[in-house]
Motif scaffolding. Structure first.
Motif, PDB file in Angstrom:
ATOM      1  N   VAL A  54      34.222  47.373  39.825  1.00  0.00           N
ATOM      2  CA  VAL A  54      34.163  48.388  38.874  1.00  0.00           C
ATOM      3  C   VAL A  54      33.524  49.052  39.340  1.00  0.00           C
ATOM      4  CG1 VAL A  54      34.180  48.645  36.414  1.00  0.00           C
ATOM      5  CG2 VAL A  54      35.130  46.230  36.635  1.00  0.00           C
ATOM      6  N   TYR A  55      32.558  49.124  39.573  1.00  0.00           N
ATOM      7  CA  TYR A  55      30.914  49.623  39.869  1.00  0.00           C
ATOM      8  C   TYR A  55      31.602  50.722  41.025  1.00  0.00           C
ATOM      9  CZ  TYR A  55      27.219  52.024  41.743  1.00  0.00           C
ATOM     10  OH  TYR A  55      25.892  52.459  42.438  1.00  0.00           O
ATOM     11  N   ALA A  56      32.254  49.941  42.404  1.00  0.00           N
ATOM     12  CA  ALA A  56      32.472  50.664  42.964  1.00  0.00           C
ATOM     13  C   ALA A  56      34.130  51.487  43.526  1.00  0.00           C
ATOM     14  CB  ALA A  56      32.824  48.983  44.217  1.00  0.00           C
ATOM     15  N   ASN A  57      34.035  50.998  42.089  1.00  0.00           N
ATOM     16  CA  ASN A  57      35.858  51.794  41.903  1.00  0.00           C
ATOM     17  C   ASN A  57      35.368  53.543  41.026  1.00  0.00           C
ATOM     18  OD1 ASN A  57      37.451  49.479  42.874  1.00  0.00           O
ATOM     19  ND2 ASN A  57      37.704  48.987  40.283  1.00  0.00           N
ATOM     20  N   GLU A  58      34.385  53.146  40.629  1.00  0.00           N
ATOM     21  CA  GLU A  58      33.672  54.420  39.611  1.00  0.00           C
ATOM     22  C   GLU A  58      32.906  55.308  40.435  1.00  0.00           C
ATOM     23  OE1 GLU A  58      34.393  55.401  36.146  1.00  0.00           O
ATOM     24  OE2 GLU A  58      35.632  53.797  36.343  1.00  0.00           O
ATOM     25  N   ILE A  59      32.028  54.873  41.614  1.00  0.00           N
ATOM     26  CA  ILE A  59      31.390  55.772  41.730  1.00  0.00           C
ATOM     27  C   ILE A  59      32.637  55.966  43.600  1.00  0.00           C
ATOM     28  CG2 ILE A  59      29.527  54.247  41.342  1.00  0.00           C
ATOM     29  CD1 ILE A  59      29.357  53.063  44.499  1.00  0.00           C
ATOM     30  N   GLU A  60      33.223  55.828  44.048  1.00  0.00           N
ATOM     31  CA  GLU A  60      34.107  56.404  45.346  1.00  0.00           C
ATOM     32  C   GLU A  60      34.261  57.174  45.476  1.00  0.00           C
ATOM     33  OE1 GLU A  60      37.523  54.382  47.987  1.00  0.00           O
ATOM     34  OE2 GLU A  60      37.984  53.809  45.960  1.00  0.00           O
ATOM     35  N   PRO A  61      35.246  58.200  44.286  1.00  0.00           N
ATOM     36  CA  PRO A  61      34.612  59.476  44.247  1.00  0.00           C
ATOM     37  C   PRO A  61      33.678  60.316  44.671  1.00  0.00           C
ATOM     38  CG  PRO A  61      36.407  59.041  42.296  1.00  0.00           C
ATOM     39  CD  PRO A  61      35.234  58.232  42.367  1.00  0.00           C
ATOM     40  N   HIS A  62      32.874  59.719  44.419  1.00  0.00           N
ATOM     41  CA  HIS A  62      31.893  60.795  44.329  1.00  0.00           C
ATOM     42  C   HIS A  62      30.284  60.182  45.548  1.00  0.00           C
ATOM     43  CE1 HIS A  62      27.350  62.727  43.766  1.00  0.00           C
ATOM     44  NE2 HIS A  62      26.833  61.306  43.497  1.00  0.00           N
ATOM     45  N   LEU A  63      30.894  58.775  46.088  1.00  0.00           N
ATOM     46  CA  LEU A  63      30.208  57.729  47.106  1.00  0.00           C
ATOM     47  C   LEU A  63      30.833  57.359  47.468  1.00  0.00           C
ATOM     48  CD1 LEU A  63      26.873  57.295  45.029  1.00  0.00           C
ATOM     49  CD2 LEU A  63      26.952  58.502  46.750  1.00  0.00           C
ATOM     50  N   PRO A  64      31.990  57.020  48.610  1.00  0.00           N
ATOM     51  CA  PRO A  64      32.517  56.851  49.368  1.00  0.00           C
ATOM     52  C   PRO A  64      32.126  55.830  50.074  1.00  0.00           C
ATOM     53  CG  PRO A  64      33.331  58.863  49.847  1.00  0.00           C
ATOM     54  CD  PRO A  64      31.670  59.123  48.971  1.00  0.00           C
ATOM     55  N   ALA A  67      31.044  52.846  48.271  1.00  0.00           N
ATOM     56  CA  ALA A  67      32.041  51.912  47.845  1.00  0.00           C
ATOM     57  C   ALA A  67      32.434  51.250  49.169  1.00  0.00           C
ATOM     58  CB  ALA A  67      32.762  52.821  46.794  1.00  0.00           C
ATOM     59  N   LYS A  68      33.042  51.783  49.619  1.00  0.00           N
ATOM     60  CA  LYS A  68      33.160  50.927  50.779  1.00  0.00           C
ATOM     61  C   LYS A  68      32.686  49.596  51.116  1.00  0.00           C
ATOM     62  CE  LYS A  68      34.934  51.830  55.757  1.00  0.00           C
ATOM     63  NZ  LYS A  68      34.285  49.621  55.999  1.00  0.00           N
ATOM     64  N   ASP A  69      31.082  49.773  51.593  1.00  0.00           N
ATOM     65  CA  ASP A  69      29.869  49.046  52.355  1.00  0.00           C
ATOM     66  C   ASP A  69      30.001  47.220  51.482  1.00  0.00           C
ATOM     67  OD1 ASP A  69      29.410  50.315  54.459  1.00  0.00           O
ATOM     68  OD2 ASP A  69      27.560  51.846  52.789  1.00  0.00           O
ATOM     69  N   LEU A  70      30.172  47.986  50.214  1.00  0.00           N
ATOM     70  CA  LEU A  70      30.127  47.210  48.720  1.00  0.00           C
ATOM     71  C   LEU A  70      31.505  45.960  49.079  1.00  0.00           C
ATOM     72  CD1 LEU A  70      28.837  48.898  46.187  1.00  0.00           C
ATOM     73  CD2 LEU A  70      27.446  47.135  47.270  1.00  0.00           C
ATOM     74  N   ARG A  71      32.609  46.725  49.330  1.00  0.00           N
ATOM     75  CA  ARG A  71      33.175  46.018  49.131  1.00  0.00           C
ATOM     76  C   ARG A  71      33.421  45.500  50.208  1.00  0.00           C
ATOM     77  NH1 ARG A  71      35.895  51.033  47.471  1.00  0.00           N
ATOM     78  NH2 ARG A  71      36.574  50.586  45.214  1.00  0.00           N
ATOM     79  N   ASP A  72      33.320  46.183  51.165  1.00  0.00           N
ATOM     80  CA  ASP A  72      33.147  45.652  52.504  1.00  0.00           C
ATOM     81  C   ASP A  72      31.945  44.027  53.114  1.00  0.00           C
ATOM     82  OD1 ASP A  72      34.563  47.018  53.518  1.00  0.00           O
ATOM     83  OD2 ASP A  72      33.306  47.891  55.440  1.00  0.00           O
ATOM     84  N   ARG A  73      31.052  44.509  52.175  1.00  0.00           N
ATOM     85  CA  ARG A  73      30.343  43.389  52.032  1.00  0.00           C
ATOM     86  C   ARG A  73      30.047  41.755  51.131  1.00  0.00           C
ATOM     87  NH1 ARG A  73      23.977  42.279  53.946  1.00  0.00           N
ATOM     88  NH2 ARG A  73      23.330  41.227  52.540  1.00  0.00           N
ATOM     89  N   TYR A  74      30.232  42.098  50.390  1.00  0.00           N
ATOM     90  CA  TYR A  74      31.007  41.657  48.997  1.00  0.00           C
ATOM     91  C   TYR A  74      32.551  40.526  49.310  1.00  0.00           C
ATOM     92  CZ  TYR A  74      26.120  42.611  47.736  1.00  0.00           C
ATOM     93  OH  TYR A  74      25.169  42.746  48.809  1.00  0.00           O
ATOM     94  N   SER A  75      32.694  41.510  50.068  1.00  0.00           N
ATOM     95  CA  SER A  75      34.888  41.123  49.872  1.00  0.00           C
ATOM     96  C   SER A  75      35.543  41.164  48.304  1.00  0.00           C
ATOM     97  CB  SER A  75      34.883  39.890  50.606  1.00  0.00           C
ATOM     98  OG  SER A  75      34.242  39.917  51.452  1.00  0.00           O
ATOM     99  N   ILE A  76      34.666  42.453  48.373  1.00  0.00           N
ATOM    100  CA  ILE A  76      35.870  42.582  46.577  1.00  0.00           C
ATOM    101  C   ILE A  76      36.621  43.561  46.835  1.00  0.00           C
ATOM    102  CG2 ILE A  76      33.555  42.128  45.251  1.00  0.00           C
ATOM    103  CD1 ILE A  76      33.712  44.652  45.205  1.00  0.00           C
TER     104      ILE A  76
END
Length: 76
Positions: A54-64, A67-76
């Protein structure tokens, strides 16, 4: 904030947070989530990982990139 002895099953002070690039704000509150898949409570870890998603989704417009790094690192 209560101590673990005062509120063992609820919100209580558990961690001391330190920033590597400068001091923390002494008036700030931080909430730590374990997202690595370890630990003894799989339901707790699943909830932490969902919160991170949810955090990654919320910050994606501002800090893409973050958000990508979090998804990649934690496979979310």
């Amino acid at each position: 904030m209560q101590t673990e002895q005062q509120n063992p099953q609820g919100l209580h002070q558990r961690y001391r947070v330190e920033k590597l690039n400068g001091p923390t704000d002494p008036g700030a509150e931080y909430f730590v989530l374990r997202v690595d898949g370890g630990g003894s409570d799989p339901k707790h870890i699943a909830a932490c990982r969902k919160a991170l998603q949810v955090y990654a989704n919320e910050i994606e417009p501002h800090l893409p990139e973050l958000a990508k790094d979090l998804r990649d690192r934690y496979s979310i």
